[in-house]
Design a protein around this motif. Structure first.
Motif, PDB file in Angstrom:
ATOM      1  N   SER A  10     -18.033  18.489  39.211  1.00 14.60           N
ATOM      2  CA  SER A  10     -17.268  18.713  37.992  1.00 14.60           C
ATOM      3  C   SER A  10     -16.731  20.134  37.996  1.00 14.60           C
ATOM      4  N   ILE A  11     -15.693  20.317  37.226  1.00 14.25           N
ATOM      5  CA  ILE A  11     -15.095  21.632  37.047  1.00 14.25           C
ATOM      6  C   ILE A  11     -15.510  22.084  35.655  1.00 14.25           C
ATOM      7  N   ARG A  12     -16.190  23.196  35.563  1.00 15.27           N
ATOM      8  CA  ARG A  12     -16.719  23.652  34.277  1.00 15.27           C
ATOM      9  C   ARG A  12     -16.258  25.079  33.976  1.00 15.27           C
ATOM     10  N   PRO A  13     -15.069  25.190  33.391  1.00 19.30           N
ATOM     11  CA  PRO A  13     -14.611  26.528  33.007  1.00 19.30           C
ATOM     12  C   PRO A  13     -15.493  27.103  31.901  1.00 19.30           C
ATOM     13  N   ASN A  14     -15.554  28.384  31.832  1.00 23.54           N
ATOM     14  CA  ASN A  14     -16.351  29.068  30.822  1.00 23.54           C
ATOM     15  C   ASN A  14     -15.764  28.796  29.434  1.00 23.54           C
ATOM     16  N   PRO A  15     -16.549  28.236  28.509  1.00 18.57           N
ATOM     17  CA  PRO A  15     -16.023  27.928  27.177  1.00 18.57           C
ATOM     18  C   PRO A  15     -15.629  29.172  26.374  1.00 18.57           C
ATOM     19  N   ARG A  16     -16.051  30.346  26.805  1.00 16.86           N
ATOM     20  CA  ARG A  16     -15.685  31.577  26.105  1.00 16.86           C
ATOM     21  C   ARG A  16     -14.271  32.037  26.444  1.00 16.86           C
ATOM     22  N   HIS A  17     -13.726  31.499  27.550  1.00 21.05           N
ATOM     23  CA  HIS A  17     -12.376  31.886  27.945  1.00 21.05           C
ATOM     24  C   HIS A  17     -11.345  31.161  27.086  1.00 21.05           C
ATOM     25  N   ASN A  18     -10.147  31.700  27.030  1.00 15.11           N
ATOM     26  CA  ASN A  18      -9.098  31.062  26.226  1.00 15.11           C
ATOM     27  C   ASN A  18      -8.596  29.781  26.910  1.00 15.11           C
ATOM     28  N   ASP A  19      -7.865  28.978  26.151  1.00 16.07           N
ATOM     29  CA  ASP A  19      -7.385  27.688  26.659  1.00 16.07           C
ATOM     30  C   ASP A  19      -6.581  27.834  27.945  1.00 16.07           C
ATOM     31  N   ALA A  20      -5.685  28.798  27.987  1.00 17.39           N
ATOM     32  CA  ALA A  20      -4.828  28.970  29.170  1.00 17.39           C
ATOM     33  C   ALA A  20      -5.670  29.214  30.423  1.00 17.39           C
ATOM     34  N   HIS A  21      -6.677  30.044  30.316  1.00 19.47           N
ATOM     35  CA  HIS A  21      -7.527  30.342  31.475  1.00 19.47           C
ATOM     36  C   HIS A  21      -8.330  29.108  31.896  1.00 19.47           C
ATOM     37  N   ARG A  22      -8.899  28.407  30.921  1.00 16.61           N
ATOM     38  CA  ARG A  22      -9.693  27.212  31.238  1.00 16.61           C
ATOM     39  C   ARG A  22      -8.818  26.131  31.875  1.00 16.61           C
ATOM     40  N   LEU A  23      -7.622  25.916  31.333  1.00 15.11           N
ATOM     41  CA  LEU A  23      -6.725  24.901  31.890  1.00 15.11           C
ATOM     42  C   LEU A  23      -6.277  25.271  33.299  1.00 15.11           C
ATOM     43  N   THR A  24      -6.062  26.553  33.546  1.00 14.24           N
ATOM     44  CA  THR A  24      -5.706  27.017  34.890  1.00 14.24           C
ATOM     45  C   THR A  24      -6.838  26.722  35.863  1.00 14.24           C
ATOM     46  N   MET A  25      -8.073  26.962  35.434  1.00 13.58           N
ATOM     47  CA  MET A  25      -9.224  26.682  36.304  1.00 13.58           C
ATOM     48  C   MET A  25      -9.324  25.184  36.617  1.00 13.58           C
ATOM     49  N   ILE A  26      -9.087  24.345  35.608  1.00 11.11           N
ATOM     50  CA  ILE A  26      -9.119  22.895  35.822  1.00 11.11           C
ATOM     51  C   ILE A  26      -8.027  22.498  36.811  1.00 11.11           C
ATOM     52  N   TYR A  27      -6.820  22.993  36.597  1.00  6.14           N
ATOM     53  CA  TYR A  27      -5.702  22.676  37.479  1.00  6.14           C
ATOM     54  C   TYR A  27      -5.994  23.111  38.919  1.00  6.14           C
ATOM     55  N   GLN A  28      -6.458  24.336  39.095  1.00  2.00           N
ATOM     56  CA  GLN A  28      -6.746  24.844  40.431  1.00  2.00           C
ATOM     57  C   GLN A  28      -7.870  24.054  41.101  1.00  2.00           C
ATOM     58  N   GLY A  29      -8.904  23.716  40.327  1.00  4.06           N
ATOM     59  CA  GLY A  29     -10.004  22.930  40.880  1.00  4.06           C
ATOM     60  C   GLY A  29      -9.553  21.549  41.334  1.00  4.06           C
ATOM     61  N   LEU A  30      -8.769  20.875  40.481  1.00  4.18           N
ATOM     62  CA  LEU A  30      -8.266  19.550  40.856  1.00  4.18           C
ATOM     63  C   LEU A  30      -7.318  19.631  42.042  1.00  4.18           C
ATOM     64  N   SER A  31      -6.458  20.628  42.050  1.00  9.08           N
ATOM     65  CA  SER A  31      -5.519  20.794  43.166  1.00  9.08           C
ATOM     66  C   SER A  31      -6.276  21.004  44.475  1.00  9.08           C
ATOM     67  N   SER A  32      -7.365  21.751  44.427  1.00  9.31           N
ATOM     68  CA  SER A  32      -8.186  21.981  45.615  1.00  9.31           C
ATOM     69  C   SER A  32      -8.833  20.683  46.100  1.00  9.31           C
ATOM     70  N   VAL A  33      -9.380  19.902  45.162  1.00 10.93           N
ATOM     71  CA  VAL A  33      -9.995  18.613  45.526  1.00 10.93           C
ATOM     72  C   VAL A  33      -8.947  17.682  46.134  1.00 10.93           C
ATOM     73  N   ILE A  34      -7.774  17.634  45.530  1.00 12.37           N
ATOM     74  CA  ILE A  34      -6.693  16.783  46.045  1.00 12.37           C
ATOM     75  C   ILE A  34      -6.301  17.220  47.454  1.00 12.37           C
ATOM     76  N   ALA A  35      -6.165  18.528  47.686  1.00 16.67           N
ATOM     77  CA  ALA A  35      -5.801  19.035  49.010  1.00 16.67           C
ATOM     78  C   ALA A  35      -6.880  18.707  50.046  1.00 16.67           C
ATOM     79  N   ASP A  36      -8.150  18.800  49.643  1.00 18.45           N
ATOM     80  CA  ASP A  36      -9.260  18.538  50.572  1.00 18.45           C
ATOM     81  C   ASP A  36      -9.431  17.062  50.891  1.00 18.45           C
ATOM     82  N   THR A  37      -9.251  16.193  49.882  1.00 22.67           N
ATOM     83  CA  THR A  37      -9.564  14.766  50.082  1.00 22.67           C
ATOM     84  C   THR A  37      -8.342  13.895  50.336  1.00 22.67           C
TER      85      THR A  37
END
Length: 169
Positions: A10-37
Motif C-alpha cells: 500500500s501507499i501511505r502518505p503522511n496524513p499531516r501533509h497537505n492534499d497536493a503532497h499526499r496525492l503526488t505521493m500516491i501518483y508517484q507510487g502507482l506510477s512506479s508499480v505500473i512501471a515495474d509490473t
C-alpha cells in the motif's frame, strides 16, 4: 487461467501533509508499480458512500489520481463495486474484512501485508473473474471456462446472487 500473486502493498502518505503532497505521493507510487509490473489492465473500487463529505472528496481525489496514473500508462481501468468484490471473493456481498483477508490468503497462497493490500488483492481477484457483470454474462462465462474452477465457481455464485437480487425487486 490461474491466479498468481506477484506483489502487494500500500501507499501511505503522511496524513499531516497537505492534499497536493499526499496525492503526488500516491501518483508517484502507482506510477512506479505500473512501471515495474507492466500490467495490461487495472481495477479500482467503485465509488461508495464515505463517512463524511470531506472523506468522500479525498477518496474521489485519490481515485482520480489512480485513474490518471493508469490512463497515462494507457492501461484499461475497470471499476467494481465493493459488494461485487465481496461476493466474488467470499461468496456474500456482506463479507467482513477478516473474511476477505482469509479468502485472499487461501486463493493466492499468500498473506497480504495489511488490510488495504488485502482489499486491493480482492479487487484484482474479482476483476480477473469479471465480477459485477450481469448474471447472464456471468453464467455464460462460467459455462465457457470449464477448466478454471475458481472462475466458474465465482461466476456461478454471482449469477445466483444477482438472480436473488432481481427476485426481491
Amino acid at each position: 487461467g490461474r491466479l498468481q500473486h506477484i506483489a502487494n502493498g500500500s501507499i501511505r502518505p503522511n496524513p499531516r501533509h497537505n492534499d497536493a503532497h499526499r496525492l503526488t505521493m500516491i501518483y508517484q507510487g502507482l506510477s512506479s508499480v505500473i512501471a515495474d509490473t507492466q500490467p495490461d489492465r487495472a481495477a479500482i473500487e467503485d465509488i461508495f458512500v464515505a463517512k463524511s463529505a470531506r472523506s468522500a472528496l479525498r477518496l474521489g481525489m485519490a481515485r482520480g489520481v489512480g485513474i490518471l496514473a493508469c490512463g497515462e500508462a494507457q492501461i484499461e481501468v475497470n471499476e467494481i463495486a465493493a459488494r461485487a468484490v465481496k461476493k466474488a471473493v467470499v461468496g456474500t456481498g456482506t463479507a467482513s474484512k477478516e473474511q476477505i483477508q482469509d479468502m485472499v490468503a487461501r486463493l493466492l497462497q499468500v498473506r497480504a501485508l495489511n488490510a488495504d493490500a488485502a482489499d486491493a488483492l480482492a479487487i484484482a481477484i474479482a476483476a480477473s473473474n469479471d465480477a459485477g457483470k450481469p448474471a447472464g454474462i456471468a453464467l455464460r462465462l462460467a459455462q465457457s471456462v470449464p477448466d478454471d474452477p475458481l472462475s466458474k465457481a465465482i461466476s456461478l455464485a454471482l449469477a445466483r446472487d444477482d438472480a436473488k437480487h432481481r427476485d426481491k425487486t
